[in-house]
Design a protein around this motif. Structure first.
Motif, PDB file in Angstrom:
ATOM      1  N   ARG A  76       0.827  -1.213   0.000  1.00 48.12           N
ATOM      2  CA  ARG A  76       0.000   0.000   0.000  1.00 48.12           C
ATOM      3  C   ARG A  76       0.861   1.263   0.000  1.00 48.12           C
ATOM      4  NH1 ARG A  76      -2.771  -2.604   4.016  1.00 48.12           N
ATOM      5  NH2 ARG A  76      -1.843  -1.255   5.560  1.00 48.12           N
ATOM      6  N   GLU A  77       1.873   1.271   0.838  1.00 54.08           N
ATOM      7  CA  GLU A  77       2.680   2.476   1.029  1.00 54.08           C
ATOM      8  C   GLU A  77       3.659   2.740  -0.105  1.00 54.08           C
ATOM      9  OE1 GLU A  77       6.191   3.619   4.048  1.00 54.08           O
ATOM     10  OE2 GLU A  77       4.305   3.125   5.020  1.00 54.08           O
ATOM     11  N   CYS A  78       4.201   1.701  -0.671  1.00 55.22           N
ATOM     12  CA  CYS A  78       5.309   1.862  -1.613  1.00 55.22           C
ATOM     13  C   CYS A  78       4.952   1.523  -3.052  1.00 55.22           C
ATOM     14  CB  CYS A  78       6.487   1.008  -1.154  1.00 55.22           C
ATOM     15  SG  CYS A  78       7.099   1.495   0.464  1.00 55.22           S
ATOM     16  N   ALA A  79       3.685   1.560  -3.380  1.00 57.26           N
ATOM     17  CA  ALA A  79       3.272   1.249  -4.750  1.00 57.26           C
ATOM     18  C   ALA A  79       3.955   2.190  -5.735  1.00 57.26           C
ATOM     19  CB  ALA A  79       1.762   1.356  -4.866  1.00 57.26           C
ATOM     20  N   PRO A 107       0.568  -4.012  -9.111  1.00 59.85           N
ATOM     21  CA  PRO A 107       0.596  -4.143  -7.649  1.00 59.85           C
ATOM     22  C   PRO A 107       1.484  -5.317  -7.214  1.00 59.85           C
ATOM     23  CG  PRO A 107      -1.643  -3.843  -8.424  1.00 59.85           C
ATOM     24  CD  PRO A 107      -0.782  -4.031  -9.645  1.00 59.85           C
ATOM     25  N   GLY A 108       2.159  -5.135  -6.091  1.00 62.16           N
ATOM     26  CA  GLY A 108       3.079  -6.148  -5.596  1.00 62.16           C
ATOM     27  C   GLY A 108       2.385  -7.451  -5.241  1.00 62.16           C
ATOM     28  N   GLN A 109       3.070  -8.535  -5.514  1.00 65.82           N
ATOM     29  CA  GLN A 109       2.595  -9.859  -5.143  1.00 65.82           C
ATOM     30  C   GLN A 109       3.837 -10.710  -4.921  1.00 65.82           C
ATOM     31  OE1 GLN A 109       0.120 -11.740  -8.062  1.00 65.82           O
ATOM     32  NE2 GLN A 109      -0.322 -13.473  -6.753  1.00 65.82           N
ATOM     33  N   VAL A 110       3.968 -11.279  -3.737  1.00 68.39           N
ATOM     34  CA  VAL A 110       5.157 -12.045  -3.378  1.00 68.39           C
ATOM     35  C   VAL A 110       5.243 -13.307  -4.236  1.00 68.39           C
ATOM     36  CG1 VAL A 110       6.352 -13.266  -1.528  1.00 68.39           C
ATOM     37  CG2 VAL A 110       5.131 -11.151  -1.026  1.00 68.39           C
ATOM     38  N   GLN A 111       6.330 -13.419  -4.974  1.00 67.91           N
ATOM     39  CA  GLN A 111       6.602 -14.588  -5.817  1.00 67.91           C
ATOM     40  C   GLN A 111       7.603 -15.475  -5.067  1.00 67.91           C
ATOM     41  OE1 GLN A 111       5.079 -14.929  -8.941  1.00 67.91           O
ATOM     42  NE2 GLN A 111       3.941 -13.111  -8.305  1.00 67.91           N
TER      43      GLN A 111
END
Length: 160
Positions: free
Chosen positions: A28-31, A37-41
């Protein structure tokens, strides 16, 4: 409560119960609008760690995970030079201040220790200038530069 920053395998970081909520807050903060959007791979992180390209630190307040630092460090094939890239850095707002500055210091020290020619850090466009103006962060760069210059001056000229 004291803050510790310790090297840790990615699997241990990912298994910590606090990790999902920290990643959500970080996302949310560092987009960065230029990226999805970030998603942990997880598999990608584990593979990168296995070949020595990913380096991971956990930031803890006592035993509680309150942040993380993930650095990609490798030789850039086009330039033949090593670079360190901060892939992810986050400290819970309740533990920022000295802890945040310490995490940046760990990243800079790691870059110097591994012979990286630079430490690349991404940040949302609106925060880049704020981060560059932060005098607490700049002091680590000056300290690192002074140490590198002292070592260079102390070494025999034939070693360069």
């Amino acid at each position: 409560m004291s803050i510790t920053i310790e090297r840790t395998p990615f699997a241990e970081l990912e298994a910590d119960p606090a990790f999902p909520s920290l990643v959500e807050a970080y996302t949310r903060e560092c987009a960065i609008p230029e990226f999805t959007p970030g998603q942990v791979q997880v598999d990608t992180y584990l593979a990168m760690e296995q070949v020595g390209a990913l380096h991971v630190w956990a930031v803890r307040a006592g035993a509680e995970l309150v942040g993380f630092l993930l650095i990609l460090a490798h030789t850039l094939p086009h330039f033949g030079a090593r670079a360190a890239i901060v892939e992810s850095i986050y400290v819970d707002p309740a533990h920022r201040g000295a802890a945040g500055v310490s995490v940046i210091g760990v990243a800079k020290a790691f870059a110097l220790e591994t012979g990286a020619r630079g430490l690349l850090v991404s940040a949302p466009r609106e925060r880049r200038l704020e981060i560059m103006r932060d005098p607490r962060v700049g002091s680590f760069a000056v300290t690192g530069l002074v140490l590198v210059l002292l070592v260079a001056l102390a070494a025999p000229a034939s070693s360069f």
